[in-house]
Motif scaffolding. Structure first.
Motif, PDB file in Angstrom:
ATOM      1  N   ILE A   1      11.058  78.565  36.396  1.00  0.00           N
ATOM      2  CA  ILE A   1      11.857  78.382  36.053  1.00  0.00           C
ATOM      3  C   ILE A   1      11.863  76.288  36.028  1.00  0.00           C
ATOM      4  CG2 ILE A   1      13.842  77.168  38.114  1.00  0.00           C
ATOM      5  CD1 ILE A   1      13.311  79.304  40.316  1.00  0.00           C
ATOM      6  N   GLY A   2      10.828  75.649  36.051  1.00  0.00           N
ATOM      7  CA  GLY A   2      11.128  73.956  36.149  1.00  0.00           C
ATOM      8  C   GLY A   2      10.652  74.176  33.962  1.00  0.00           C
TER       9      GLY A   2
ATOM     10  N   GLY B   1      13.684  75.225  32.161  1.00  0.00           N
ATOM     11  CA  GLY B   1      14.855  74.776  32.619  1.00  0.00           C
ATOM     12  C   GLY B   1      14.854  73.088  31.731  1.00  0.00           C
ATOM     13  N   PHE B   2      13.491  73.064  31.335  1.00  0.00           N
ATOM     14  CA  PHE B   2      13.252  71.736  30.806  1.00  0.00           C
ATOM     15  C   PHE B   2      13.197  71.742  28.568  1.00  0.00           C
ATOM     16  CE2 PHE B   2       9.682  69.783  27.898  1.00  0.00           C
ATOM     17  CZ  PHE B   2      10.379  67.985  27.493  1.00  0.00           C
TER      18      PHE B   2
ATOM     19  N   ARG C   1      17.425  72.805  28.961  1.00  0.00           N
ATOM     20  CA  ARG C   1      17.909  72.418  28.992  1.00  0.00           C
ATOM     21  C   ARG C   1      18.642  70.902  28.586  1.00  0.00           C
ATOM     22  NH1 ARG C   1      21.937  74.379  32.822  1.00  0.00           N
ATOM     23  NH2 ARG C   1      20.308  75.157  34.158  1.00  0.00           N
TER      24      ARG C   1
ATOM     25  N   SER D   1      13.053  69.187  36.013  1.00  0.00           N
ATOM     26  CA  SER D   1      12.642  70.395  35.521  1.00  0.00           C
ATOM     27  C   SER D   1      11.095  69.995  35.488  1.00  0.00           C
ATOM     28  CB  SER D   1      13.323  70.860  34.655  1.00  0.00           C
ATOM     29  OG  SER D   1      14.080  71.418  34.139  1.00  0.00           O
TER      30      SER D   1
ATOM     31  N   LEU E   1       9.614  70.286  39.487  1.00  0.00           N
ATOM     32  CA  LEU E   1       9.667  71.295  39.317  1.00  0.00           C
ATOM     33  C   LEU E   1       8.327  71.703  39.750  1.00  0.00           C
ATOM     34  CD1 LEU E   1      12.938  73.296  39.468  1.00  0.00           C
ATOM     35  CD2 LEU E   1      12.074  72.838  41.046  1.00  0.00           C
TER      36      LEU E   1
END
Length: 102
Positions: free
Chosen positions: A17-18, A21-22, A25, A34, A37
């Motif tokens: 997820i991190g 997300g990185f 985004r 992120s 995370l």
């Protein structure tokens, strides 16, 4: 007691997820969250592998505490940089940073 496999699955889920997300985004704060995370998934791994391999020792927990301290310092520096970028550009998107070149 929570099984080791469940904790490793949680850590893997947090890591991916991190990373996603990185990559996806464009907002600097979302990218920082992120990264946090990903660092939290590493902390979970330290604790889980310590409990699995050396249940009577606490080295993994000390590594976790050290990693949390480094993450806190990294977050403080990153927030200061993001605030400075926002103050100068009135924008918190990654694309706006290209305007800060020489």
């Amino acid at each position: 007691m929570i099984s080791v496999y469940a904790l490793l699955a949680l850590s893997t889920l947090l890591f991916f997820i991190g990373v996603v997300g990185f990559i996806t985004r464009r907002n600097l704060i979302a990218m920082l969250i992120s990264i946090e995370l990903v660092l939290n998934s590493v902390d979970i791994n330290f604790a889980v592998f310590n409990r699995m391999l050396h249940p009577n020792n606490a080295e993994g927990f000390f590594f976790t505490l050290f990693s949390m301290g480094v993450a806190a310092a990294e977050t403080a520096v990153a927030i200061a940089i993001i605030i400075n970028v926002y103050h100068n550009l009135k924008n918190d998107q990654v694309n706006g940073i290209e305007n800060m070149k020489f």
